[in-house]
Design an enzyme around this catalytic site. Sequence first.
Site, PDB file in Angstrom:
ATOM      1  N   GLN A   1       0.850  -1.202   0.000  1.00  0.00           N
ATOM      2  CA  GLN A   1       0.000   0.000   0.000  1.00  0.00           C
ATOM      3  C   GLN A   1       0.874   1.236   0.000  1.00  0.00           C
ATOM      4  O   GLN A   1       0.385   2.356  -0.112  1.00  0.00           O
ATOM      5  CB  GLN A   1      -0.860   0.023   1.261  1.00  0.00           C
ATOM      6  CG  GLN A   1      -1.790  -1.168   1.405  1.00  0.00           C
ATOM      7  CD  GLN A   1      -2.375  -1.239   2.815  1.00  0.00           C
ATOM      8  OE1 GLN A   1      -3.368  -0.593   3.116  1.00  0.00           O
ATOM      9  NE2 GLN A   1      -1.752  -2.018   3.673  1.00  0.00           N
ATOM     10  N   ASN A   2       2.187   1.035   0.158  1.00  0.00           N
ATOM     11  CA  ASN A   2       3.091   2.180   0.293  1.00  0.00           C
ATOM     12  C   ASN A   2       3.403   2.782  -1.071  1.00  0.00           C
ATOM     13  O   ASN A   2       3.569   2.065  -2.054  1.00  0.00           O
ATOM     14  CB  ASN A   2       4.386   1.761   0.995  1.00  0.00           C
ATOM     15  CG  ASN A   2       4.117   1.269   2.400  1.00  0.00           C
ATOM     16  OD1 ASN A   2       3.022   1.482   2.932  1.00  0.00           O
ATOM     17  ND2 ASN A   2       5.082   0.606   3.009  1.00  0.00           N
ATOM     18  N   VAL A   3       3.515   4.096  -1.078  1.00  0.00           N
ATOM     19  CA  VAL A   3       3.783   4.804  -2.336  1.00  0.00           C
ATOM     20  C   VAL A   3       5.204   5.386  -2.329  1.00  0.00           C
ATOM     21  O   VAL A   3       5.577   6.125  -3.223  1.00  0.00           O
ATOM     22  CB  VAL A   3       2.747   5.941  -2.551  1.00  0.00           C
ATOM     23  CG1 VAL A   3       1.332   5.377  -2.645  1.00  0.00           C
ATOM     24  CG2 VAL A   3       2.821   7.002  -1.452  1.00  0.00           C
TER      25      VAL A   3
ATOM     26  N   HIS B   1      -1.532   1.281  -4.294  1.00  0.00           N
ATOM     27  CA  HIS B   1      -1.950   2.683  -4.155  1.00  0.00           C
ATOM     28  C   HIS B   1      -1.085   3.635  -4.971  1.00  0.00           C
ATOM     29  O   HIS B   1      -1.068   4.833  -4.712  1.00  0.00           O
ATOM     30  CB  HIS B   1      -1.936   3.086  -2.666  1.00  0.00           C
ATOM     31  CG  HIS B   1      -2.978   2.380  -1.853  1.00  0.00           C
ATOM     32  ND1 HIS B   1      -2.976   2.334  -0.470  1.00  0.00           N
ATOM     33  CD2 HIS B   1      -4.087   1.691  -2.235  1.00  0.00           C
ATOM     34  CE1 HIS B   1      -4.027   1.634  -0.044  1.00  0.00           C
ATOM     35  NE2 HIS B   1      -4.704   1.230  -1.088  1.00  0.00           N
TER      36      HIS B   1
ATOM     37  N   CYS C   1       1.404  20.699 -17.205  1.00  0.00           N
ATOM     38  CA  CYS C   1       1.957  19.809 -18.222  1.00  0.00           C
ATOM     39  C   CYS C   1       2.655  20.616 -19.317  1.00  0.00           C
ATOM     40  O   CYS C   1       2.058  21.555 -19.872  1.00  0.00           O
ATOM     41  CB  CYS C   1       0.807  18.997 -18.819  1.00  0.00           C
ATOM     42  SG  CYS C   1       1.299  17.939 -20.171  1.00  0.00           S
TER      43      CYS C   1
ATOM     44  N   ASN D   1       3.430  -6.585  13.450  1.00  0.00           N
ATOM     45  CA  ASN D   1       3.028  -5.209  13.712  1.00  0.00           C
ATOM     46  C   ASN D   1       3.438  -4.873  15.141  1.00  0.00           C
ATOM     47  O   ASN D   1       3.593  -5.773  15.967  1.00  0.00           O
ATOM     48  CB  ASN D   1       1.495  -5.080  13.565  1.00  0.00           C
ATOM     49  CG  ASN D   1       1.061  -3.676  13.194  1.00  0.00           C
ATOM     50  OD1 ASN D   1       1.475  -2.713  13.824  1.00  0.00           O
ATOM     51  ND2 ASN D   1       0.241  -3.550  12.179  1.00  0.00           N
TER      52      ASN D   1
HETATM   53  P1  OAD Z   1      -1.555   3.072   8.984  1.00  0.00           P
HETATM   54  O1  OAD Z   1      -0.897   4.339   9.421  1.00  0.00           O
HETATM   55  O2  OAD Z   1      -3.032   3.019   9.008  1.00  0.00           O
HETATM   56  O3  OAD Z   1      -1.020   1.861   9.866  1.00  0.00           O
HETATM   57  C1  OAD Z   1       0.343   1.655  10.104  1.00  0.00           C
HETATM   58  C2  OAD Z   1       0.469   0.426  10.978  1.00  0.00           C
HETATM   59  O4  OAD Z   1       1.837   0.156  11.158  1.00  0.00           O
HETATM   60  C3  OAD Z   1      -0.152   0.572  12.370  1.00  0.00           C
HETATM   61  O5  OAD Z   1      -0.943  -0.590  12.656  1.00  0.00           O
HETATM   62  C4  OAD Z   1       1.070   0.631  13.300  1.00  0.00           C
HETATM   63  O6  OAD Z   1       0.823   0.038  14.571  1.00  0.00           O
HETATM   64  C5  OAD Z   1       2.084  -0.166  12.511  1.00  0.00           C
HETATM   65  N1  OAD Z   1       3.499   0.178  12.755  1.00  0.00           N
HETATM   66  C6  OAD Z   1       4.055   1.378  13.062  1.00  0.00           C
HETATM   67  N2  OAD Z   1       5.390   1.279  13.132  1.00  0.00           N
HETATM   68  C7  OAD Z   1       5.707  -0.018  12.854  1.00  0.00           C
HETATM   69  C8  OAD Z   1       6.919  -0.756  12.737  1.00  0.00           C
HETATM   70  N3  OAD Z   1       8.114  -0.172  12.940  1.00  0.00           N
HETATM   71  N4  OAD Z   1       6.849  -2.058  12.424  1.00  0.00           N
HETATM   72  C9  OAD Z   1       5.654  -2.664  12.216  1.00  0.00           C
HETATM   73  N5  OAD Z   1       4.480  -2.026  12.309  1.00  0.00           N
HETATM   74  C10 OAD Z   1       4.491  -0.727  12.601  1.00  0.00           C
HETATM   75  O7  OAD Z   1      -0.978   2.742   7.527  1.00  0.00           O
HETATM   76  P2  OAD Z   1      -1.545   1.732   6.432  1.00  0.00           P
HETATM   77  O8  OAD Z   1      -2.202   0.566   7.048  1.00  0.00           O
HETATM   78  O9  OAD Z   1      -0.472   1.504   5.456  1.00  0.00           O
HETATM   79  O10 OAD Z   1      -3.962   4.952   1.480  1.00  0.00           O
HETATM   80  O11 OAD Z   1      -2.660   2.644   5.761  1.00  0.00           O
HETATM   81  C11 OAD Z   1      -3.365   2.140   4.660  1.00  0.00           C
HETATM   82  C12 OAD Z   1      -3.714   3.245   3.712  1.00  0.00           C
HETATM   83  O12 OAD Z   1      -4.364   4.314   4.411  1.00  0.00           O
HETATM   84  C13 OAD Z   1      -2.527   3.944   3.085  1.00  0.00           C
HETATM   85  O13 OAD Z   1      -1.989   3.226   1.983  1.00  0.00           O
HETATM   86  C14 OAD Z   1      -3.148   5.233   2.623  1.00  0.00           C
HETATM   87  C15 OAD Z   1      -4.001   5.592   3.818  1.00  0.00           C
HETATM   88  O14 OAD Z   1      -5.172   6.235   3.533  1.00  0.00           O
HETATM   89  C16 OAD Z   1      -3.989   5.809   0.466  1.00  0.00           C
HETATM   90  O15 OAD Z   1      -3.372   6.851   0.487  1.00  0.00           O
HETATM   91  C17 OAD Z   1      -4.852   5.372  -0.670  1.00  0.00           C
END
Ligand code: OAD
Length: 261
Positions: A103-105, A121, A154, A220
């Site tokens: 999901q990371n960009v 994403h 552009c 996590n």
């Molecule tokens: P979140 O910020 O929602 O969640 C990050 C997760 O990583 C949390 O559950 C933290 O507890 C965990 N975390 C933090 N540090 C960590 C570490 N060092 N090791 C392991 N885990 C750790 O981010 P995402 O789940 O990626 O979408 O969010 C999903 C989507 O929400 C993103 O891709 C973005 C956002 O809206 C779009 O932009 C389309």
Amino acid sequence: MQNNPFSAELVDRLAVARRVVVLTGAGVSAESNIPTFRDVGGLWAKFRPEELANVNAFLANPSLVQGWYRERKRIATEAEPNAGHHALAGFEALFDDFALVTQNVDNLHQRAGSRKIIELHGNITRSYCIDCKLKHDEDDSRTVLPEGHASICCPACNGLIRPDVVWFGEMLPAHAIENALLAARRASVCLSIGTSAVVYPAADIPLVAREAGAYVAEINIEPSAIAAMLDESVIGSSGNVLPVLVDAVREARRSMKKYAT
Ligand code: OAD
């Protein structure tokens, strides 16, 4: 293996697995000092997504949204992949069929050397024109537009340039989600790493894998929204856990070879 935060079963299953799917989220890049979205101090605590990450916000105030993404692109470009990214890059050679669904960009998996990546994403390092769709690859991460200055446009048609990321209300790239779900359905092991698992359809990947019979573990720093539905919840940072897990799988493979008849 008693001191490991993960089970011996996870290692054994990975040691014999041929098909593996991994889902990653912002937590994997936290140790590269890239802010997550929902943790304390995360991006959505500082900025409201409805103001910045949707097409209407962009059309209403393109230079604000472009400036926010330029800053995020600068942070991502200046960051270095961490031990978790590197461990995952080493993981893909261990399996016949491997997919890293992210999901990371921020492009850090790519820079760490992962090749079998499915970008759900998009990727913040790419941009395109909203009118003629021309790719705009020039590094504008250091461009500082003076207050009130026009937005980046552009060179071919003067349309607005937007980041190649999925915004709220937009569909995921169809090929990406289709391939990710296919990989989930055929995997025998699935890892969900550093994601809060609250954004769908990405959070479906581990659930679909489990439904199709995979052993599913998350890694996590705290249990995610779907932890109770998985086989195993490994508590620890991805930068600490992943290198140890990859080593344990390699070691288990070596032992299996040694005793094979
Ligand atoms: P979140 O910020 O929602 O969640 C990050 C997760 O990583 C949390 O559950 C933290 O507890 C965990 N975390 C933090 N540090 C960590 C570490 N060092 N090791 C392991 N885990 C750790 O981010 P995402 O789940 O990626 O979408 O969010 C999903 C989507 O929400 C993103 O891709 C973005 C956002 O809206 C779009 O932009 C389309």
